[in-house]
Design a protein around this motif. Sequence first.
Motif, PDB file in Angstrom:
ATOM      1  N   THR A 250       0.832  -1.203   0.000  1.00 18.08           N
ATOM      2  CA  THR A 250       0.000   0.000   0.000  1.00 18.08           C
ATOM      3  C   THR A 250       0.870   1.258   0.000  1.00 18.08           C
ATOM      4  OG1 THR A 250      -0.156   0.104   2.433  1.00 18.08           O
ATOM      5  CG2 THR A 250      -1.803  -1.209   1.277  1.00 18.08           C
ATOM      6  N   ALA A 251       2.031   1.184   0.673  1.00 16.11           N
ATOM      7  CA  ALA A 251       2.940   2.336   0.688  1.00 16.11           C
ATOM      8  C   ALA A 251       3.434   2.662  -0.716  1.00 16.11           C
ATOM      9  CB  ALA A 251       4.119   2.056   1.623  1.00 16.11           C
ATOM     10  N   VAL A 252       3.621   1.626  -1.537  1.00 17.05           N
ATOM     11  CA  VAL A 252       4.081   1.843  -2.910  1.00 17.05           C
ATOM     12  C   VAL A 252       3.026   2.620  -3.702  1.00 17.05           C
ATOM     13  CG1 VAL A 252       4.748   0.711  -5.062  1.00 17.05           C
ATOM     14  CG2 VAL A 252       5.525  -0.213  -2.872  1.00 17.05           C
ATOM     15  N   TYR A 253       1.763   2.275  -3.513  1.00 15.93           N
ATOM     16  CA  TYR A 253       0.676   3.000  -4.188  1.00 15.93           C
ATOM     17  C   TYR A 253       0.714   4.483  -3.810  1.00 15.93           C
ATOM     18  CZ  TYR A 253      -1.782  -1.221  -5.813  1.00 15.93           C
ATOM     19  OH  TYR A 253      -2.134  -2.385  -6.458  1.00 15.93           O
ATOM     20  N   TYR A 254       0.851   4.760  -2.511  1.00 16.22           N
ATOM     21  CA  TYR A 254       0.889   6.150  -2.056  1.00 16.22           C
ATOM     22  C   TYR A 254       2.108   6.883  -2.605  1.00 16.22           C
ATOM     23  CZ  TYR A 254      -2.892   5.505   1.340  1.00 16.22           C
ATOM     24  OH  TYR A 254      -4.107   5.279   1.940  1.00 16.22           O
ATOM     25  N   LEU A 255       3.261   6.224  -2.599  1.00 19.74           N
ATOM     26  CA  LEU A 255       4.481   6.863  -3.084  1.00 19.74           C
ATOM     27  C   LEU A 255       4.370   7.228  -4.562  1.00 19.74           C
ATOM     28  CD1 LEU A 255       7.262   4.748  -1.329  1.00 19.74           C
ATOM     29  CD2 LEU A 255       6.847   7.197  -1.051  1.00 19.74           C
ATOM     30  N   ILE A 256       3.840   6.313  -5.358  1.00 25.01           N
ATOM     31  CA  ILE A 256       3.724   6.576  -6.798  1.00 25.01           C
ATOM     32  C   ILE A 256       2.732   7.708  -7.047  1.00 25.01           C
ATOM     33  CG2 ILE A 256       2.942   5.610  -8.991  1.00 25.01           C
ATOM     34  CD1 ILE A 256       4.044   2.903  -8.054  1.00 25.01           C
ATOM     35  N   PHE A 257       1.571   7.648  -6.393  1.00 21.65           N
ATOM     36  CA  PHE A 257       0.561   8.671  -6.615  1.00 21.65           C
ATOM     37  C   PHE A 257       1.046  10.043  -6.138  1.00 21.65           C
ATOM     38  CE2 PHE A 257      -3.779  10.514  -5.475  1.00 21.65           C
ATOM     39  CZ  PHE A 257      -4.028  10.902  -6.774  1.00 21.65           C
ATOM     40  N   ASN A 258       1.685  10.077  -4.972  1.00 22.89           N
ATOM     41  CA  ASN A 258       2.217  11.346  -4.471  1.00 22.89           C
ATOM     42  C   ASN A 258       3.344  11.865  -5.359  1.00 22.89           C
ATOM     43  OD1 ASN A 258       0.651  12.058  -2.238  1.00 22.89           O
ATOM     44  ND2 ASN A 258       1.743  10.655  -0.897  1.00 22.89           N
ATOM     45  N   GLY A 259       4.130  10.952  -5.927  1.00 23.57           N
ATOM     46  CA  GLY A 259       5.190  11.369  -6.834  1.00 23.57           C
ATOM     47  C   GLY A 259       4.631  12.038  -8.078  1.00 23.57           C
ATOM     48  N   ILE A 260       3.568  11.454  -8.631  1.00 22.51           N
ATOM     49  CA  ILE A 260       2.924  12.042  -9.814  1.00 22.51           C
ATOM     50  C   ILE A 260       2.350  13.416  -9.479  1.00 22.51           C
ATOM     51  CG2 ILE A 260       1.002  11.793 -11.439  1.00 22.51           C
ATOM     52  CD1 ILE A 260       1.429   8.738 -11.224  1.00 22.51           C
ATOM     53  N   LEU A 261       1.669  13.512  -8.334  1.00 24.51           N
ATOM     54  CA  LEU A 261       1.096  14.803  -7.931  1.00 24.51           C
ATOM     55  C   LEU A 261       2.172  15.857  -7.706  1.00 24.51           C
ATOM     56  CD1 LEU A 261      -1.703  13.803  -5.386  1.00 24.51           C
ATOM     57  CD2 LEU A 261      -2.015  14.802  -7.648  1.00 24.51           C
ATOM     58  N   THR A 262       3.292  15.457  -7.107  1.00 29.65           N
ATOM     59  CA  THR A 262       4.384  16.399  -6.864  1.00 29.65           C
ATOM     60  C   THR A 262       4.928  16.959  -8.172  1.00 29.65           C
ATOM     61  OG1 THR A 262       5.001  15.243  -4.819  1.00 29.65           O
ATOM     62  CG2 THR A 262       6.660  16.673  -5.815  1.00 29.65           C
ATOM     63  N   LEU A 263       5.080  16.099  -9.174  1.00 29.56           N
ATOM     64  CA  LEU A 263       5.570  16.552 -10.485  1.00 29.56           C
ATOM     65  C   LEU A 263       4.573  17.518 -11.135  1.00 29.56           C
ATOM     66  CD1 LEU A 263       7.022  13.213 -11.918  1.00 29.56           C
ATOM     67  CD2 LEU A 263       8.310  15.218 -11.144  1.00 29.56           C
ATOM     68  N   LEU A 264       3.280  17.165 -11.091  1.00 34.04           N
ATOM     69  CA  LEU A 264       2.265  18.005 -11.721  1.00 34.04           C
ATOM     70  C   LEU A 264       2.154  19.365 -11.030  1.00 34.04           C
ATOM     71  CD1 LEU A 264      -0.571  15.383 -12.358  1.00 34.04           C
ATOM     72  CD2 LEU A 264       0.993  16.375 -14.043  1.00 34.04           C
ATOM     73  N   LEU A 265       2.156  19.353  -9.699  1.00 29.03           N
ATOM     74  CA  LEU A 265       2.051  20.609  -8.959  1.00 29.03           C
ATOM     75  C   LEU A 265       3.306  21.461  -9.115  1.00 29.03           C
ATOM     76  CD1 LEU A 265       0.334  19.179  -5.762  1.00 29.03           C
ATOM     77  CD2 LEU A 265      -0.720  20.695  -7.446  1.00 29.03           C
ATOM     78  N   GLY A 266       4.470  20.800  -9.208  1.00 24.80           N
ATOM     79  CA  GLY A 266       5.708  21.533  -9.447  1.00 24.80           C
ATOM     80  C   GLY A 266       5.693  22.206 -10.809  1.00 24.80           C
ATOM     81  N   ARG A 267       5.171  21.507 -11.812  1.00 29.06           N
ATOM     82  CA  ARG A 267       5.067  22.098 -13.153  1.00 29.06           C
ATOM     83  C   ARG A 267       4.115  23.294 -13.141  1.00 29.06           C
ATOM     84  NH1 ARG A 267       3.943  18.510 -18.478  1.00 29.06           N
ATOM     85  NH2 ARG A 267       6.172  18.133 -18.150  1.00 29.06           N
ATOM     86  N   LEU A 268       2.986  23.161 -12.418  1.00 28.31           N
ATOM     87  CA  LEU A 268       2.044  24.270 -12.323  1.00 28.31           C
ATOM     88  C   LEU A 268       2.701  25.480 -11.678  1.00 28.31           C
ATOM     89  CD1 LEU A 268      -0.815  25.485 -12.479  1.00 28.31           C
ATOM     90  CD2 LEU A 268      -1.309  24.384 -10.287  1.00 28.31           C
ATOM     91  N   GLU A 269       3.469  25.252 -10.628  1.00 30.04           N
ATOM     92  CA  GLU A 269       4.130  26.359  -9.942  1.00 30.04           C
ATOM     93  C   GLU A 269       5.127  27.047 -10.865  1.00 30.04           C
ATOM     94  OE1 GLU A 269       6.555  27.163  -5.753  1.00 30.04           O
ATOM     95  OE2 GLU A 269       5.707  25.193  -6.198  1.00 30.04           O
ATOM     96  N   ARG A 270       5.856  26.280 -11.668  1.00 28.75           N
ATOM     97  CA  ARG A 270       6.817  26.883 -12.604  1.00 28.75           C
ATOM     98  C   ARG A 270       6.108  27.690 -13.689  1.00 28.75           C
ATOM     99  NH1 ARG A 270       9.251  21.851 -11.772  1.00 28.75           N
ATOM    100  NH2 ARG A 270       8.364  21.017 -13.705  1.00 28.75           N
ATOM    101  N   ARG A 271       4.946  27.219 -14.127  1.00 31.58           N
ATOM    102  CA  ARG A 271       4.215  27.929 -15.174  1.00 31.58           C
ATOM    103  C   ARG A 271       3.635  29.245 -14.682  1.00 31.58           C
ATOM    104  NH1 ARG A 271       1.064  24.349 -19.525  1.00 31.58           N
ATOM    105  NH2 ARG A 271       0.855  26.507 -20.251  1.00 31.58           N
TER     106      ARG A 271
END
Length: 228
Positions: free
Chosen positions: A202-223
């Motif tokens: 279950t930790a792997v599911y959370y890590l992957i999903f949080n990783g994707i969200l971190t990338l998307l939110l980081g891109r939004l912040e840069r834009r």
Amino acid sequence: MGQIMEQMPIVVDALNIGFLQTLKLFFVTLIGAFPLGLVIAFGSMSRFGPLKYFSKFVVWIIRGTPLMIQLLIIYYFPGLVLHTPIWGGGESGRFLAAAFSFVLNYACYFSEIYRGGIQGVPIGQEEAGLVLGMTRRQIFFKITLLQMIKRIVPPMSNEIITLVKDTSLARIIALQEIIWAGQAFMKGSHGISGAIWPLFFTAVYYLIFNGILTLLLGRLERRLDYFR
């Protein structure tokens, strides 16, 4: 090792179902909490005293008590104390109660972020807009809102990442999200008992999903850097 490999398809199927429930609760919370948080923020900044203090009181109660307690009260209080069950039975009833609890909780946190973002825009810009003949509505949507979004993205990102992990609290009212699915294999689910390793998955599911969200939110912040 061979036994784990045999159990793997059963475990993965159960975790996938639980994770879909987690995703559903996550997105429903965001869809409800984003606009409600803005409404509460406007209430907290209102010049109408009763609305202002009521909004601040609600935010104080929600932010000052654990989400787990809120889940228990919202789900059990109507039926056990008022003898008026409002959520219905089964998994759908538990999901409705959990969604209501999460939306209210995160809307209050979001409202404080909104309020800080709005009040952080220099007052001189609003005054300049009024001098140019703009209405307060035009000033908000064309000047304040865009700058507010830039200011609130980092704290909002933190709250969104926290929300992903907080969805696990829904198991306190027996909502079968991913942690519930992982724990079930310790208790005899699908003929498998005493297995703790699914919880690590279950930790792997959370890590992957949080990783994707971190990338998307980081891109939004840069834009949004052009507001600097």
